[in-house]
Design a protein around this motif. Structure first.
Motif, PDB file in Angstrom:
ATOM      1  N   CYS A 198       2.749  16.434  -0.958  1.00  0.00           N
ATOM      2  CA  CYS A 198       3.589  15.236  -0.941  1.00  0.00           C
ATOM      3  C   CYS A 198       2.723  14.012  -0.675  1.00  0.00           C
ATOM      4  O   CYS A 198       1.606  14.119  -0.166  1.00  0.00           O
ATOM      5  N   GLU A 201       3.355   9.571   0.336  1.00  0.00           N
ATOM      6  CA  GLU A 201       4.305   8.502   0.640  1.00  0.00           C
ATOM      7  C   GLU A 201       3.607   7.155   0.518  1.00  0.00           C
ATOM      8  O   GLU A 201       2.483   6.970   1.003  1.00  0.00           O
ATOM      9  N   ARG A 202       4.299   6.229  -0.112  1.00  0.00           N
ATOM     10  CA  ARG A 202       3.735   4.879  -0.223  1.00  0.00           C
ATOM     11  C   ARG A 202       3.580   4.261   1.164  1.00  0.00           C
ATOM     12  O   ARG A 202       2.559   3.664   1.482  1.00  0.00           O
ATOM     13  N   PRO A 253       4.385   5.860   4.884  1.00  0.00           N
ATOM     14  CA  PRO A 253       4.957   6.930   5.722  1.00  0.00           C
ATOM     15  C   PRO A 253       5.895   6.362   6.772  1.00  0.00           C
ATOM     16  O   PRO A 253       5.545   5.429   7.500  1.00  0.00           O
ATOM     17  N   ARG A 259      -1.339   6.911   6.818  1.00  0.00           N
ATOM     18  CA  ARG A 259      -1.642   7.350   5.469  1.00  0.00           C
ATOM     19  C   ARG A 259      -2.993   8.060   5.438  1.00  0.00           C
ATOM     20  O   ARG A 259      -3.925   7.683   6.149  1.00  0.00           O
ATOM     21  N   CYS A 271      -0.457   7.019  -4.629  1.00  0.00           N
ATOM     22  CA  CYS A 271       0.852   6.401  -4.839  1.00  0.00           C
ATOM     23  C   CYS A 271       0.759   5.224  -5.806  1.00  0.00           C
ATOM     24  O   CYS A 271       1.638   5.042  -6.668  1.00  0.00           O
ATOM     25  N   ILE A 320      12.560   8.037   4.949  1.00  0.00           N
ATOM     26  CA  ILE A 320      11.820   7.316   3.907  1.00  0.00           C
ATOM     27  C   ILE A 320      11.958   5.826   4.211  1.00  0.00           C
ATOM     28  O   ILE A 320      13.066   5.283   4.214  1.00  0.00           O
ATOM     29  N   SER A 360       9.534   2.082   0.485  1.00  0.00           N
ATOM     30  CA  SER A 360       8.595   3.172   0.252  1.00  0.00           C
ATOM     31  C   SER A 360       9.089   4.059  -0.876  1.00  0.00           C
ATOM     32  O   SER A 360      10.169   3.856  -1.457  1.00  0.00           O
ATOM     33  N   ARG A 361       8.318   5.046  -1.195  1.00  0.00           N
ATOM     34  CA  ARG A 361       8.675   6.059  -2.188  1.00  0.00           C
ATOM     35  C   ARG A 361       8.004   7.359  -1.769  1.00  0.00           C
ATOM     36  O   ARG A 361       6.865   7.342  -1.305  1.00  0.00           O
ATOM     37  N   TYR A 362       8.729   8.470  -1.901  1.00  0.00           N
ATOM     38  CA  TYR A 362       8.243   9.782  -1.450  1.00  0.00           C
ATOM     39  C   TYR A 362       8.096  10.673  -2.668  1.00  0.00           C
ATOM     40  O   TYR A 362       9.052  10.876  -3.428  1.00  0.00           O
TER      41      TYR A 362
END
Length: 266
Positions: A18, A20-21, A23, A29, A43, A79, A83-85
């Protein structure tokens, strides 16, 4: 995203499962390491990819029996806004290629000269009991992905639950299923050692993560990750559907196959 960058993105996702943009769990990060991009760069490459590049990435992953699930803030708790996961999951509609091996599981759980079948029994028991702690005691269904942040347990809790399971099996006497007999050969600290190895496997796979607090008995507290909850939901839908069907006295749904049993090896 050129082919070299795509390969680097896939290598990162195969390592961590995974990205994350931003976390949202307080985790920093992941920085770049030798031969591997940083989480920020991974990301950014996915975010900035064109439609054609994203399609090429999907095709590349599909060739390995995998798919990339993209989640936005608001899809699930944890999330962060903006952000984006990205979660790398096995695709239940595709066959897994033989390069994905169970050997790390067998190597981690092996204490003596147990067969693969015996080690598989240990893994199955620990997996089921872990889900008892993460789901049953919270009155939570496998589909309750959004409640993953409340799903925690400590190492000693899993040890105690495994020992209770062994005592229950011993109480069956000669009625103990043959497949479970090897579990009763445990000695001394076998259960604690196997629990530690099992938890380490789950952490390495990105399915559990440690919390800063410690349990009442001094054991570290573990929390399910969003990736872990997504994967458990997928297992429940695509691999365990036949068990639900049996419990309800009906035929398994189409597309749900029994889990293949490998021949035992000495």
């Amino acid at each position: 995203m050129n082919m070299t960058e795509m390969g680097e993105v896939v290598a990162y996702l195969l390592r961590y499962r995974c990205a994350e943009r931003q976390p949202g769990s307080g985790r920093k990060r992941r920085a770049a390491r030798e031969g591997q991009l940083s989480e920020r760069d991974v990301c950014a490459l996915i975010d900035d990819a064109s439609d054609a590049e994203r399609e090429a990435l999907r095709d590349f992953l599909a060739g390995q029996g995998l798919r990339l699930r993209v989640l936005e803030a608001g899809d699930y708790p944890g999330i962060a806004p903006g952000s984006r996961y990205y979660a790398l999951l096995p695709d239940p509609d595709l066959e897994q290629p033989p390069l994905y091996t169970r050997e790390p599981v067998f190597d981690a759980l092996r204490l003596r000269q147990e067969s693969r079948g015996e080690l598989a029994q240990w893994y199955l028991q620990l997996w089921l009991l872990t889900h008892t702690l993460l789901y049953t005691r919270y009155n939570r269904a496998l589909s309750d992905v959004s409640r993953y942040q409340e799903a925690t347990f400590s190492g000693p809790e899993l040890v105690d639950l495994m020992r209770d399971q062994l005592e229950t099996l011993r109480g069956l006497g000669e009625a103990v299923p043959e497949a479970n007999l090897s579990l009763l050969d445990e000695r001394g600290e076998d259960v604690s050692r196997r629990v530690r190895a099992f938890i380490d496997l789950q952490v390495r796979a990105g399915l559990l993560e440690p919390l800063r607090e410690t349990g009442d008995e001094g054991g570290e507290v573990w929390q399910q990750t969003l990736l872990g909850a997504l994967e458990s939901e997928q297992v429940g839908i695509h691999q365990l559907g036949h068990l639900q069907a049996l419990a309800e006295g009906r035929q398994a749904p189409a597309g749900v196959d029994d889990v293949p049993v490998e021949e035992d090896e000495a």
